[in-house]
Design a protein around this motif. Structure first.
Motif, PDB file in Angstrom:
ATOM      1  N   THR A 156       0.834  -1.206   0.000  1.00 17.59           N
ATOM      2  CA  THR A 156       0.000   0.000   0.000  1.00 17.59           C
ATOM      3  C   THR A 156       0.866   1.252   0.000  1.00 17.59           C
ATOM      4  OG1 THR A 156      -0.150   0.049   2.419  1.00 17.59           O
ATOM      5  CG2 THR A 156      -1.877  -1.157   1.236  1.00 17.59           C
ATOM      6  N   ARG A 157       0.235   2.381  -0.367  1.00 15.90           N
ATOM      7  CA  ARG A 157       0.854   3.704  -0.274  1.00 15.90           C
ATOM      8  C   ARG A 157      -0.192   4.659   0.309  1.00 15.90           C
ATOM      9  NH1 ARG A 157       4.479   1.020  -2.268  1.00 15.90           N
ATOM     10  NH2 ARG A 157       5.756   1.462  -4.118  1.00 15.90           N
ATOM     11  N   VAL A 158       0.157   5.422   1.328  1.00 14.01           N
ATOM     12  CA  VAL A 158      -0.758   6.429   1.868  1.00 14.01           C
ATOM     13  C   VAL A 158      -0.778   7.612   0.911  1.00 14.01           C
ATOM     14  CG1 VAL A 158      -1.152   8.062   3.746  1.00 14.01           C
ATOM     15  CG2 VAL A 158      -0.464   5.710   4.260  1.00 14.01           C
ATOM     16  N   LEU A 159      -1.993   8.050   0.539  1.00 15.78           N
ATOM     17  CA  LEU A 159      -2.152   9.149  -0.407  1.00 15.78           C
ATOM     18  C   LEU A 159      -2.509  10.461   0.265  1.00 15.78           C
ATOM     19  CD1 LEU A 159      -4.238   7.342  -3.184  1.00 15.78           C
ATOM     20  CD2 LEU A 159      -1.776   7.767  -3.176  1.00 15.78           C
ATOM     21  N   LEU A 160      -3.400  10.405   1.251  1.00 11.37           N
ATOM     22  CA  LEU A 160      -3.969  11.646   1.784  1.00 11.37           C
ATOM     23  C   LEU A 160      -4.474  11.411   3.197  1.00 11.37           C
ATOM     24  CD1 LEU A 160      -5.107  14.566   1.209  1.00 11.37           C
ATOM     25  CD2 LEU A 160      -7.182  13.432   0.420  1.00 11.37           C
ATOM     26  N   ARG A 161      -4.104  12.331   4.070  1.00 13.75           N
ATOM     27  CA  ARG A 161      -4.634  12.293   5.435  1.00 13.75           C
ATOM     28  C   ARG A 161      -4.629  13.717   5.958  1.00 13.75           C
ATOM     29  NH1 ARG A 161      -3.283   7.682   9.792  1.00 13.75           N
ATOM     30  NH2 ARG A 161      -4.876   8.199  11.313  1.00 13.75           N
ATOM     31  N   ASP A 162      -5.790  14.331   6.069  1.00 12.00           N
ATOM     32  CA  ASP A 162      -5.824  15.723   6.482  1.00 12.00           C
ATOM     33  C   ASP A 162      -7.004  16.003   7.401  1.00 12.00           C
ATOM     34  OD1 ASP A 162      -7.939  15.691   4.765  1.00 12.00           O
ATOM     35  OD2 ASP A 162      -7.170  17.174   3.370  1.00 12.00           O
ATOM     36  N   ARG A 163      -7.361  17.265   7.540  1.00 12.30           N
ATOM     37  CA  ARG A 163      -8.396  17.662   8.492  1.00 12.30           C
ATOM     38  C   ARG A 163      -9.782  17.521   7.880  1.00 12.30           C
ATOM     39  NH1 ARG A 163      -7.790  23.101  11.252  1.00 12.30           N
ATOM     40  NH2 ARG A 163      -8.379  23.828   9.187  1.00 12.30           N
ATOM     41  N   ILE A 164     -10.738  17.141   8.728  1.00 11.50           N
ATOM     42  CA  ILE A 164     -12.138  17.050   8.315  1.00 11.50           C
ATOM     43  C   ILE A 164     -12.870  18.240   8.928  1.00 11.50           C
ATOM     44  CG2 ILE A 164     -14.235  15.653   8.367  1.00 11.50           C
ATOM     45  CD1 ILE A 164     -12.474  13.191   8.727  1.00 11.50           C
ATOM     46  N   ILE A 165     -13.544  19.018   8.084  1.00  9.39           N
ATOM     47  CA  ILE A 165     -14.187  20.249   8.529  1.00  9.39           C
ATOM     48  C   ILE A 165     -15.669  20.225   8.175  1.00  9.39           C
ATOM     49  CG2 ILE A 165     -12.091  21.637   8.423  1.00  9.39           C
ATOM     50  CD1 ILE A 165     -12.894  22.582   5.668  1.00  9.39           C
ATOM     51  N   ALA A 166     -16.431  21.078   8.848  1.00  9.40           N
ATOM     52  CA  ALA A 166     -17.871  21.216   8.589  1.00  9.40           C
ATOM     53  C   ALA A 166     -18.079  22.281   7.511  1.00  9.40           C
ATOM     54  CB  ALA A 166     -18.597  21.612   9.870  1.00  9.40           C
ATOM     55  N   LEU A 167     -18.830  21.924   6.468  1.00  7.53           N
ATOM     56  CA  LEU A 167     -19.020  22.791   5.313  1.00  7.53           C
ATOM     57  C   LEU A 167     -20.499  22.995   5.020  1.00  7.53           C
ATOM     58  CD1 LEU A 167     -16.399  21.077   2.986  1.00  7.53           C
ATOM     59  CD2 LEU A 167     -16.084  23.227   4.209  1.00  7.53           C
ATOM     60  N   GLY A 168     -20.796  24.122   4.399  1.00  8.97           N
ATOM     61  CA  GLY A 168     -22.150  24.399   3.934  1.00  8.97           C
ATOM     62  C   GLY A 168     -22.100  25.447   2.845  1.00  8.97           C
ATOM     63  N   SER A 169     -23.195  25.647   2.159  1.00  7.52           N
ATOM     64  CA  SER A 169     -23.246  26.701   1.148  1.00  7.52           C
ATOM     65  C   SER A 169     -23.234  28.065   1.831  1.00  7.52           C
ATOM     66  CB  SER A 169     -24.507  26.549   0.300  1.00  7.52           C
ATOM     67  OG  SER A 169     -25.650  26.887   1.071  1.00  7.52           O
ATOM     68  N   PRO A 170     -22.800  29.127   1.144  1.00 12.96           N
ATOM     69  CA  PRO A 170     -22.849  30.469   1.745  1.00 12.96           C
ATOM     70  C   PRO A 170     -24.253  30.841   2.213  1.00 12.96           C
ATOM     71  CG  PRO A 170     -21.480  30.494  -0.221  1.00 12.96           C
ATOM     72  CD  PRO A 170     -22.123  29.137  -0.171  1.00 12.96           C
ATOM     73  N   GLU A 171     -25.284  30.461   1.417  1.00 14.11           N
ATOM     74  CA  GLU A 171     -26.662  30.772   1.809  1.00 14.11           C
ATOM     75  C   GLU A 171     -27.051  30.021   3.075  1.00 14.11           C
ATOM     76  OE1 GLU A 171     -31.099  29.853   0.081  1.00 14.11           O
ATOM     77  OE2 GLU A 171     -29.615  30.643  -1.315  1.00 14.11           O
ATOM     78  N   PHE A 172     -26.657  28.741   3.169  1.00 13.29           N
ATOM     79  CA  PHE A 172     -26.949  27.943   4.350  1.00 13.29           C
ATOM     80  C   PHE A 172     -26.275  28.560   5.576  1.00 13.29           C
ATOM     81  CE2 PHE A 172     -25.804  24.540   7.324  1.00 13.29           C
ATOM     82  CZ  PHE A 172     -27.024  23.907   7.511  1.00 13.29           C
ATOM     83  N   ALA A 173     -25.014  28.946   5.422  1.00 15.11           N
ATOM     84  CA  ALA A 173     -24.284  29.551   6.542  1.00 15.11           C
ATOM     85  C   ALA A 173     -24.982  30.824   7.013  1.00 15.11           C
ATOM     86  CB  ALA A 173     -22.851  29.847   6.121  1.00 15.11           C
ATOM     87  N   HIS A 174     -25.498  31.619   6.063  1.00 11.53           N
ATOM     88  CA  HIS A 174     -26.157  32.883   6.418  1.00 11.53           C
ATOM     89  C   HIS A 174     -27.497  32.650   7.118  1.00 11.53           C
ATOM     90  CE1 HIS A 174     -27.466  37.034   6.141  1.00 11.53           C
ATOM     91  NE2 HIS A 174     -28.586  36.633   5.552  1.00 11.53           N
ATOM     92  N   THR A 175     -28.318  31.770   6.552  1.00 11.41           N
ATOM     93  CA  THR A 175     -29.666  31.571   7.102  1.00 11.41           C
ATOM     94  C   THR A 175     -29.637  30.827   8.437  1.00 11.41           C
ATOM     95  OG1 THR A 175     -29.920  29.545   5.795  1.00 11.41           O
ATOM     96  CG2 THR A 175     -30.754  31.589   4.830  1.00 11.41           C
ATOM     97  N   GLN A 176     -28.689  29.911   8.623  1.00 16.44           N
ATOM     98  CA  GLN A 176     -28.634  29.145   9.867  1.00 16.44           C
ATOM     99  C   GLN A 176     -27.957  29.912  10.995  1.00 16.44           C
ATOM    100  OE1 GLN A 176     -30.017  26.085  10.486  1.00 16.44           O
ATOM    101  NE2 GLN A 176     -30.930  26.194   8.449  1.00 16.44           N
ATOM    102  N   GLY A 177     -27.102  30.874  10.656  1.00 17.77           N
ATOM    103  CA  GLY A 177     -26.429  31.667  11.687  1.00 17.77           C
ATOM    104  C   GLY A 177     -25.609  30.820  12.637  1.00 17.77           C
ATOM    105  N   ILE A 178     -24.812  29.911  12.096  1.00 12.50           N
ATOM    106  CA  ILE A 178     -24.037  28.983  12.926  1.00 12.50           C
ATOM    107  C   ILE A 178     -22.770  29.673  13.431  1.00 12.50           C
ATOM    108  CG2 ILE A 178     -22.739  26.819  12.913  1.00 12.50           C
ATOM    109  CD1 ILE A 178     -24.741  25.853  10.744  1.00 12.50           C
TER     110      ILE A 178
END
Length: 291
Positions: A156-178
């Motif tokens: 095997t070869r490791v290809l990718l290991r990075d951070r997992i983040i919470a994402l949403g559309s700009p409209e979703f971010a605005h309307t939900q006010g998270i």
């Protein structure tokens, strides 16, 4: 004459594998083109040979015992190796090309964008992609997985290991006010659930943040690209790997909802199948070094 391998009847083992995979003697019978009684007879013969039960028989079906589960895992690995070798023998011929299996998401988000760069350096090597969202990759030189590479018997070869983040559309971010984890816990969330190719999910992510599990509405999908499309359509928040979704973030298609991030518990890795060609190994080394 003493047998070189201490094995029960191979026919009984094949019958057991089918019954264990389907958790049904009836479905195994249909798959093997025999009667359910014949399947039951073979399973009983195998249990007698091994000296213990492999199934718990219940009114509505069967379930594996601990011994049955151990045998099933071993048989699956063995049959996969045999099947992979048979496919290669049947299709064996001199070729310069390389075949690689990946999920729809991994192919679209990570692999395909890299092919043009590889072809500029190695124009003589043809790459064939096999898109496979379910099941085990067979008959290919290479395959990409999300999981623990230590469980593989192949190189095997490791290809990718990075951070997992919470994402949403700009409209979703605005309307939900998270603005906090509690806000996100109560917001609509998109869950990607694929049995054979599992993804890190929201409960794990919140646990890594020291937070309680989510309580908001859930939308459940079995394809990661569709999950991303749903997030772009403002349906809910989705988890994403920074290394995979750079183009989504750069173009503002999705935005990071909170600064919190989880280190990925598992890597994306490349499996080099047995008998891979020199060109396949060349491509594997290039992919592993392309990050």
């Amino acid at each position: 004459m003493r047998k070189p391998y201490d094995l029960p009847s191979l026919g009984d083992l094949a019958c057991f594998e089918s019954a264990a995979r389907n958790l049904s003697f009836k479905q195994a019978a249909g798959e093997l083109n025999v009667t359910p009684a014949a399947v039951s007879h073979r399973i009983k013969a195998l249990e007698h040979d091994l000296g213990q039960a492999l199934f718990n028989r219940q009114y509505r079906g069967v379930e594996l015992t601990e011994a049955g589960a151990l045998l099933f895992v071993a048989l699956q690995r063995g049959f996969e190796t045999i099947s992979d070798t048979v496919v290669r023998i049947r299709g064996r011929h001199t070729r310069a090309g390389v075949s690689i299996a990946a999920t729809t998401a991994m192919s679209g988000l990570w692999l395909t964008p890299r092919l043009a760069t590889f072809w500029k350096a190695h124009p003589q090597v043809a790459i064939s992609q096999v898109i496979q969202d379910e099941g085990m990759a067979q008959g290919v030189d290479l395959s990409i997985h999300y999981g623990d590479p230590a469980r593989e018997t192949d190189e095997t070869r490791v290809l990718l290991r990075d951070r997992i983040i919470a994402l949403g559309s700009p409209e979703f971010a605005h309307t939900q006010g998270i603005t906090s984890l509690d806000d996100l816990r109560a917001a609509p969330l998109i869950h990607t659930q694929s049995g054979t190719n599992p993804y890190t999910e929201w409960p794990e992510w919140f646990a890594a943040m020291g937070a309680e599990p989510p309580v908001g509405p859930g939308f459940f999908l079995n394809n990661y690209l569709i999950s991303l499309n749903a997030a772009e359509d403002h349906i809910g928040a989705v988890l994403g790997w920074e290394g995979l979704l750079g183009s989504y973030l750069d173009r503002g298609r999705l935005v990071q909802l909170l600064p919190e991030a989880m280190e990925s518990p598992l890597p994306f890795y490349l499996r080099i199948h047995g008998g891979a060609s020199a060109n396949a190994r060349l491509f594997a080394d290039w992919l592993a070094e392309s990050e």
